[in-house]
Write a protein that holds these residues in place. Structure first.
Motif, PDB file in Angstrom:
ATOM      1  N   ARG A   1     -41.667  31.079 -81.173  1.00  0.00           N
ATOM      2  CA  ARG A   1     -42.163  31.595 -79.908  1.00  0.00           C
ATOM      3  C   ARG A   1     -41.825  30.639 -78.754  1.00  0.00           C
ATOM      4  O   ARG A   1     -42.710  30.170 -78.049  1.00  0.00           O
ATOM      5  CB  ARG A   1     -43.667  31.795 -80.019  1.00  0.00           C
ATOM      6  CG  ARG A   1     -44.259  32.767 -79.042  1.00  0.00           C
ATOM      7  CD  ARG A   1     -45.755  32.891 -79.238  1.00  0.00           C
ATOM      8  NE  ARG A   1     -46.126  33.816 -80.262  1.00  0.00           N
ATOM      9  CZ  ARG A   1     -46.384  35.097 -80.065  1.00  0.00           C
ATOM     10  NH1 ARG A   1     -46.303  35.595 -78.867  1.00  0.00           N
ATOM     11  NH2 ARG A   1     -46.726  35.867 -81.071  1.00  0.00           N
ATOM     12  N   SER A   2     -40.545  30.375 -78.541  1.00  0.00           N
ATOM     13  CA  SER A   2     -40.135  29.506 -77.433  1.00  0.00           C
ATOM     14  C   SER A   2     -39.904  30.360 -76.178  1.00  0.00           C
ATOM     15  O   SER A   2     -39.792  31.587 -76.259  1.00  0.00           O
ATOM     16  CB  SER A   2     -38.849  28.758 -77.786  1.00  0.00           C
ATOM     17  OG  SER A   2     -37.757  29.656 -77.849  1.00  0.00           O
ATOM     18  N   ALA A   3     -39.807  29.694 -75.042  1.00  0.00           N
ATOM     19  CA  ALA A   3     -39.584  30.410 -73.785  1.00  0.00           C
ATOM     20  C   ALA A   3     -38.242  31.147 -73.806  1.00  0.00           C
ATOM     21  O   ALA A   3     -38.149  32.294 -73.352  1.00  0.00           O
ATOM     22  CB  ALA A   3     -39.640  29.434 -72.607  1.00  0.00           C
TER      23      ALA A   3
ATOM     24  N   ASN B   1     -36.540  32.232 -76.484  1.00  0.00           N
ATOM     25  CA  ASN B   1     -36.608  33.364 -77.404  1.00  0.00           C
ATOM     26  C   ASN B   1     -37.425  34.512 -76.822  1.00  0.00           C
ATOM     27  O   ASN B   1     -37.067  35.674 -76.978  1.00  0.00           O
ATOM     28  CB  ASN B   1     -37.194  32.930 -78.750  1.00  0.00           C
ATOM     29  CG  ASN B   1     -36.239  32.081 -79.547  1.00  0.00           C
ATOM     30  OD1 ASN B   1     -35.057  32.008 -79.232  1.00  0.00           O
ATOM     31  ND2 ASN B   1     -36.752  31.432 -80.577  1.00  0.00           N
ATOM     32  N   ARG B   2     -38.520  34.183 -76.154  1.00  0.00           N
ATOM     33  CA  ARG B   2     -39.346  35.243 -75.550  1.00  0.00           C
ATOM     34  C   ARG B   2     -38.600  35.936 -74.416  1.00  0.00           C
ATOM     35  O   ARG B   2     -38.705  37.137 -74.234  1.00  0.00           O
ATOM     36  CB  ARG B   2     -40.680  34.679 -75.091  1.00  0.00           C
ATOM     37  CG  ARG B   2     -41.545  34.294 -76.288  1.00  0.00           C
ATOM     38  CD  ARG B   2     -42.946  33.926 -75.895  1.00  0.00           C
ATOM     39  NE  ARG B   2     -43.573  34.964 -75.122  1.00  0.00           N
ATOM     40  CZ  ARG B   2     -44.454  35.850 -75.602  1.00  0.00           C
ATOM     41  NH1 ARG B   2     -44.766  35.815 -76.876  1.00  0.00           N
ATOM     42  NH2 ARG B   2     -45.014  36.738 -74.829  1.00  0.00           N
ATOM     43  N   SER B   3     -37.830  35.182 -73.655  1.00  0.00           N
ATOM     44  CA  SER B   3     -37.029  35.770 -72.583  1.00  0.00           C
ATOM     45  C   SER B   3     -35.975  36.707 -73.163  1.00  0.00           C
ATOM     46  O   SER B   3     -35.764  37.817 -72.663  1.00  0.00           O
ATOM     47  CB  SER B   3     -36.365  34.663 -71.764  1.00  0.00           C
ATOM     48  OG  SER B   3     -35.454  35.199 -70.853  1.00  0.00           O
TER      49      SER B   3
ATOM     50  N   GLY C   1     -36.164  38.147 -76.080  1.00  0.00           N
ATOM     51  CA  GLY C   1     -36.911  39.275 -76.634  1.00  0.00           C
ATOM     52  C   GLY C   1     -37.320  40.271 -75.576  1.00  0.00           C
ATOM     53  O   GLY C   1     -37.268  41.489 -75.785  1.00  0.00           O
ATOM     54  N   ALA C   2     -37.709  39.777 -74.415  1.00  0.00           N
ATOM     55  CA  ALA C   2     -38.100  40.670 -73.319  1.00  0.00           C
ATOM     56  C   ALA C   2     -36.910  41.476 -72.812  1.00  0.00           C
ATOM     57  O   ALA C   2     -37.040  42.657 -72.479  1.00  0.00           O
ATOM     58  CB  ALA C   2     -38.716  39.864 -72.181  1.00  0.00           C
TER      59      ALA C   2
ATOM     60  N   ASP D   1     -44.011  42.031 -79.880  1.00  0.00           N
ATOM     61  CA  ASP D   1     -44.542  40.692 -80.142  1.00  0.00           C
ATOM     62  C   ASP D   1     -44.561  40.353 -81.625  1.00  0.00           C
ATOM     63  O   ASP D   1     -44.602  39.184 -81.998  1.00  0.00           O
ATOM     64  CB  ASP D   1     -45.941  40.536 -79.559  1.00  0.00           C
ATOM     65  CG  ASP D   1     -45.907  40.343 -78.053  1.00  0.00           C
ATOM     66  OD1 ASP D   1     -44.871  39.897 -77.541  1.00  0.00           O
ATOM     67  OD2 ASP D   1     -46.930  40.632 -77.410  1.00  0.00           O
TER      68      ASP D   1
ATOM     69  N   PHE E   1     -42.219  37.639 -83.083  1.00  0.00           N
ATOM     70  CA  PHE E   1     -42.449  36.214 -82.872  1.00  0.00           C
ATOM     71  C   PHE E   1     -43.594  35.712 -83.728  1.00  0.00           C
ATOM     72  O   PHE E   1     -44.597  36.398 -83.932  1.00  0.00           O
ATOM     73  CB  PHE E   1     -42.734  35.938 -81.394  1.00  0.00           C
ATOM     74  CG  PHE E   1     -41.608  36.359 -80.510  1.00  0.00           C
ATOM     75  CD1 PHE E   1     -40.480  35.583 -80.389  1.00  0.00           C
ATOM     76  CD2 PHE E   1     -41.664  37.564 -79.825  1.00  0.00           C
ATOM     77  CE1 PHE E   1     -39.417  35.982 -79.593  1.00  0.00           C
ATOM     78  CE2 PHE E   1     -40.618  37.965 -79.024  1.00  0.00           C
ATOM     79  CZ  PHE E   1     -39.492  37.182 -78.905  1.00  0.00           C
TER      80      PHE E   1
END
Length: 89
Positions: free
Chosen positions: A69-71, A73-75, A77-78, A84, A87
């Motif tokens: 759940r890094s920034a 990876n979340r970016s 993913g978005a 969610d 992650f």
């Protein structure tokens, strides 16, 4: 699916996996469409082929679990509208 080959080769980083999957799925989708045109004489609209490729990539990325759940990876993913559940907690 073609993307499973990337996973078998030890691709661990989510961004690297996403890139490899994008590349492999795009090449495969274009190759498949070319074969349909040549051997079956059927034409598919470009937007339909593109949407098929995009959906295949997204489906593969949605199947991943326990992605860090890094920034970054979340970016990523978005941008693919990943749930969610992909992650890790």
């Amino acid at each position: 699916m073609v993307c499973l080959e990337c996973e078998k080769q030890g691709v661990q980083e989510f961004g690297t996996l996403e890139y490899a999957c994008r590349l492999a799925t795009t090449v495969y989708g274009i190759w498949r469409e070319r074969n349909v045109r040549v051997f079956q004489n059927l034409l598919t609209q470009v937007d339909v082929v593109s949407l098929s490729i995009i959906n295949s990539i997204r489906d593969f990325l949605c199947s991943r679990r326990r992605v860090k759940r890094s920034a970054l990876n979340r970016s990523l993913g978005a941008s693919w509208r990943l749930p969610d559940s992909v992650f890790s907690v």
